[in-house]
Design a protein around this motif. Structure first.
Motif, PDB file in Angstrom:
ATOM      1  N   CYS A 127       0.844  -1.207   0.000  1.00 16.34           N
ATOM      2  CA  CYS A 127       0.000   0.000   0.000  1.00 16.34           C
ATOM      3  C   CYS A 127       0.878   1.255   0.000  1.00 16.34           C
ATOM      4  O   CYS A 127       0.587   2.237  -0.695  1.00 16.34           O
ATOM      5  CB  CYS A 127      -0.911   0.016   1.220  1.00 16.34           C
ATOM      6  N   SER A 130       2.097   1.964  -3.383  1.00 14.39           N
ATOM      7  CA  SER A 130       1.075   2.630  -4.176  1.00 14.39           C
ATOM      8  C   SER A 130       1.117   4.147  -3.955  1.00 14.39           C
ATOM      9  O   SER A 130       1.039   4.932  -4.905  1.00 14.39           O
ATOM     10  CB  SER A 130      -0.279   2.054  -3.779  1.00 14.39           C
ATOM     11  N   PHE A 158      -6.836   3.396  -1.647  1.00 20.16           N
ATOM     12  CA  PHE A 158      -6.446   2.107  -2.204  1.00 20.16           C
ATOM     13  C   PHE A 158      -7.038   0.960  -1.387  1.00 20.16           C
ATOM     14  O   PHE A 158      -7.537  -0.018  -1.945  1.00 20.16           O
ATOM     15  CB  PHE A 158      -4.916   2.013  -2.267  1.00 20.16           C
ATOM     16  N   LEU A 180      -2.035  -1.945  -7.716  1.00 20.27           N
ATOM     17  CA  LEU A 180      -1.538  -0.768  -7.001  1.00 20.27           C
ATOM     18  C   LEU A 180      -0.847   0.215  -7.928  1.00 20.27           C
ATOM     19  O   LEU A 180      -0.898   1.433  -7.711  1.00 20.27           O
ATOM     20  CB  LEU A 180      -0.582  -1.201  -5.877  1.00 20.27           C
ATOM     21  N   SER A 386      -9.633   5.637  -8.195  1.00 19.86           N
ATOM     22  CA  SER A 386      -8.391   6.403  -8.112  1.00 19.86           C
ATOM     23  C   SER A 386      -8.609   7.813  -8.655  1.00 19.86           C
ATOM     24  O   SER A 386      -8.117   8.794  -8.087  1.00 19.86           O
ATOM     25  CB  SER A 386      -7.272   5.686  -8.864  1.00 19.86           C
TER      26      SER A 386
END
Lengths: 420, 420, 420
Positions: A127, A130, A158, A180, A386
């Motif tokens: 994460c 990302s 995310f 990701l 996103s």
């Protein structure tokens, strides 16, 4: 010379970090425990799992802190503070990811508490990766406080996307977490685009590169490049029935990266007017093979398929970095400092197509259609989330919170959100 | 420009190194054998132990040679020769530590011979780490021959202290070896203090830092920071009953370091008059969480306790580095080049207090008092031994041995022990 | 400033790389599969083997791409492009080595197909290492296209030599592959010598070193130095009966390297007129202990023997680097940019002698003579093959293929094979 911010900001970043760290600490007091592996079961295989996971975790750990940290040092102005600031962002993003992952995506037996295990730590680092991808698009356009808050919002977005995918579509965790790159890149570009609309020219002076810092960036790239097989395979289970898949992922990623680095260099030299290798292009596009194979990996069973994916990813990525970046700037007024769109989004979507195509080729027609619908939904949800989160990150921030008089010299003004 | 020594010294260092290496080699001929794991037992678990140990050994190995080697490169004048000289010191200290460890602290079944095993090599590397910590305090105040001899004396002193603790107090080996930070730092500071009394001003020019070498120091810091969980857990047993403890140590160190890096940056920015991040402060204090948790680790079972220890360690360490270093210089006339007192001694003692407090809180009153007495004795013995050995190291050296005309230019004189 | 080649070359390198990559890809389509470990056997030990192999593979991987890549950065002119180009060469050499290894040295059960496994990938990386050693001798005397083709020829020659040794002499694979240093070094020197005869003076300007890039070279050296135990032990079997040997190899390499780094520094300082450490000497000779012990390792069972080998290897290597390089240049008109003869060939042959001597000392007379004949044949075949292939590499290239107008400035001409 690092960008100089106004005193108000200078004293604000440590206070924000201090405050957030205290909040995290309090949340950890109430919710987080260390998993006691030896209590749950005395199985012999546990210790083997641990040994393997710890080595892979270390590889991922090196990629996050060393790889991403030094990758951005090709920007002269971000060398020293950039690698330090990367550590701060990643360390906070990981703590937050452990918490938010534990709340939204609890592991089976622990409904009330979050248990720290190798798996939860590796997920938290992915994460954070990302978030670091998203940072690449906005380097030089935000102040540190904004970057820090943006990283935490990105991680939240995310994890929420993961939660939606797993709850609504029953998606495979390994597959969904590998998006990701797509999520981070689109998020970052979106933030960059919204910031841009508010009327500031990207400062090209900040994109200046230097031969000397280039060698540091080479370090970052190589650490990412070398350990990428561990990055992709880290969450593929270690149990015996999945061992073959894990090996396939490792070899596939390895071959894909070997091909993509050759292609990245070739394309970089071919498209250069002087036939020279542009190391910034190479450093970015060499990694595209790993991104693409990461999304497609569970469907790839032959070495040549992995190599073909690496081949195409590097081709698209290098051409994209070379030509698309400026078009993006002029056509959409969107500036993408490190070219994350070419490095992470395009190869990610290419890998998604490869995954779809490979599954369709090997399935019966009924199942194939089902899979196609499911597969398209996953990408659409990821992309929408996103883009929405990216836009929301910028616009929901109260102006008085980000009204920071950032300046480098009395006449210049680098803060895109300054209200004057 | 590296310091230039007189020709007499230039030819002396290689001769001393050559002589010592020959002595080590002869001692190895008579006393050291390679452990034949497969002969002792055919147990399946042996190979698993090996696999895990080798990976952890490699992590520690990287920390010693890469981490410590490049940590000191923030000093402009110590970049090139510093990292090379660090390798020389560490390589000799390790060989000596294998020997002295084998003589004083023999493993059970081998009274007559020293058997090289993963455990003995990792212990030797931790002893070398202790010597490298001590070096940090005297960088720029000694010549290479002195540094080399000092490293060997430090290792001897540390192993003798281990022997006293284990023989007199029956101390746990894992716990006592983690006091290496306290021992090394106090030893180094003591040497620095005694050298100082002989009347030379520390040359602040040698503390000059540079943005460029700063990135190299960042490398060293990150390698130490990333692999610290392996450093702390390397000697925690691999047997199943201790597996839970090993995992707890790894997660605890990881979380403590994540918090301490955030706090180190925050404090560094807050205490700077211009609100800038002082990377030298950060690079030092970010590691304090690992030092503190290393001493306390066997008593820490909750993530938030590890994080709180990291929080406090970084706070104390960063404030100490920022304010105490100069006070030390003026009040005690003690100059500590790399601030090892703030980076290693203070967090180590903080970890010791945390350990004491946690044990007291979880024990009955009778056992608690016993533990407190034992615990205080361990620290006192370690501190006394390091201070005595540090003083002895300088004063027992015959003046004619260290009368070296070290000079950088005809007018300046850097050698603190020059008898003129 | 990197060397500038004529436009014809600039556009040729990417095309050659693109073409070769496509050929490799097609060969992979038809011949290469990923080994499905879980199908072959459900043995518990398989997964353990995998875990151990993957960690060792990563160590070797880091050595090839990080170690060799940055080792050559001490040459100022090869810093930036050198480390990038090293990645290109190594990535292509590995792909080619997987193919040629699979064709000539098939694993037992797979006559028709090449199966990718940890073993095959590690072997391919060792072959690539052999090519990178050869590159060291010709840095600065060839253009990139030549280097790329030379690397592939070198890998082919090395694998053919392996095939001859295993077929004719039934040589042990682990022992014969460790002659990669001797093969690579002699091959490279031969190429350099043939190139030299055609009448060009080596450009000493290209050997310029710099303190700043020296720190990068230090990185490369340290990565090689730290992970060398994995390099030597990677192909020593993991099965229980060979576990003792693997451990012996690891400890032996570790000790040999520790001694050789001390000796390299001592000799470097002693032979310098100013008593200074010449880091280029040190960086090269510190590794000689690993080369020598690699060839001798299966016969070394005592730590002190390993240390003595490291001692002698560093002594010979450092003296060779210091004095022989120039003699070679004047006596044989052979220029060896990175001194591979001293760093790889001499320690390799020393290790070969140590192996011979140790075996003779421990065997009966009949077996001893047999072994000596076999052992001498192995070295002679390796040396002859490398010299013949080295010569053939240069002379069989059709002149029109390598007629490249390489120039750095209008008046200078660096291409040794230019036909004018």
């Amino acid at each position: 010379m690092a960008p100089q911010y106004a005193p108000s900001l200078r004293s604000r970043l440590p206070l924000v970090a201090f405050l957030l760290e205290t909040i995290f600490l309090i949340l950890f007091v109430f919710f987080v425990k260390i998993e006691q592996q030896h209590e749950q079961s005395g199985r012999e295989s546990d210790s083997k799992l641990f040994i393997s996971s710890y080595a892979e975790f270390q590889d991922v750990h090196v990629m996050i802190f060393m790889g991403f940290g030094f990758l951005a040092t090709f920007l002269v102005r971000y060398g020293f503070s950039g690698s330090g600031f990367n550590v701060l962002l990643a360390a906070m993003a990981i703590q937050w990811a452990v918490l938010i992952n534990g709340f939204l995506l609890p592991q089976r037996h622990h409904r009330r508490e979050i248990h720290i295990s190798m798996k939860s730590v590796i997920e938290a680092e992915l994460c954070a990766a990302s978030a670091l991808v998203a940072m690449g698009a906005v380097h030089g356009k935000t102040n540190p406080v904004q970057l820090l808050l943006m990283a935490l919002v990105e991680v939240t977005g995310f994890v929420v996307t993961q939660w939606i995918l797993r709850t609504l579509l029953n998606a495979d965790p390994v597959y969904s977490i590998m998006l990701l790159h797509v999520f981070g890149a689109l998020f970052g570009v979106m933030v960059s685009w919204v910031l841009h609309r508010e009327g500031i020219k990207p400062e090209h002076e900040k994109e200046k590169t230097d031969r000397r810092t280039g060698l540091f960036a080479m370090f970052g790239t190589l650490f990412l490049w070398m350990f990428w097989p561990s990055f992709n395979s880290a969450l593929v289970g270690d149990y015996r029935r999945e061992r073959g898949l894990k090996l396939t992922v490792i070899y596939g990623t390895y071959l894909s990266l070997a091909v993509s680095v050759v292609m990245a260099m070739s394309v970089s030299m071919l498209t250069s007017s002087k036939g020279k290798m542009n190391m910034v292009h190479v450093q970015s596009s060499a990694l595209s093979g790993g991104v693409a194979i990461g999304v497609a990996m569970t469907a790839v069973h032959q070495p040549w398929i992995a190599m073909t994916i690496g081949f195409c990813a590097a081709l698209l990525s290098a051409l994209g970095y070379r030509y698309m970046k400026n078009h993006m700037l002029f056509a959409f007024e969107c500036h993408d400092t490190c070219g994350v769109l070419s490095v992470h989004a395009i190869p990610g979507i290419l890998g998604w197509f490869a995954h779809l195509f490979l599954r369709l080729a090997s399935s019966e027609s009924t199942i194939a259609v089902q899979f196609a619908v499911y597969h398209i939904c996953v990408l659409l949800i990821t992309a929408c989330m996103s883009l929405v989160m990216g836009t929301a990150t910028v616009t929901t921030k109260p102006p008085n919170r980000i009204h920071i008089e950032a300046m480098r010299d009395p006449n210049a003004n680098m803060n895109p959100m300054k209200s004057q």
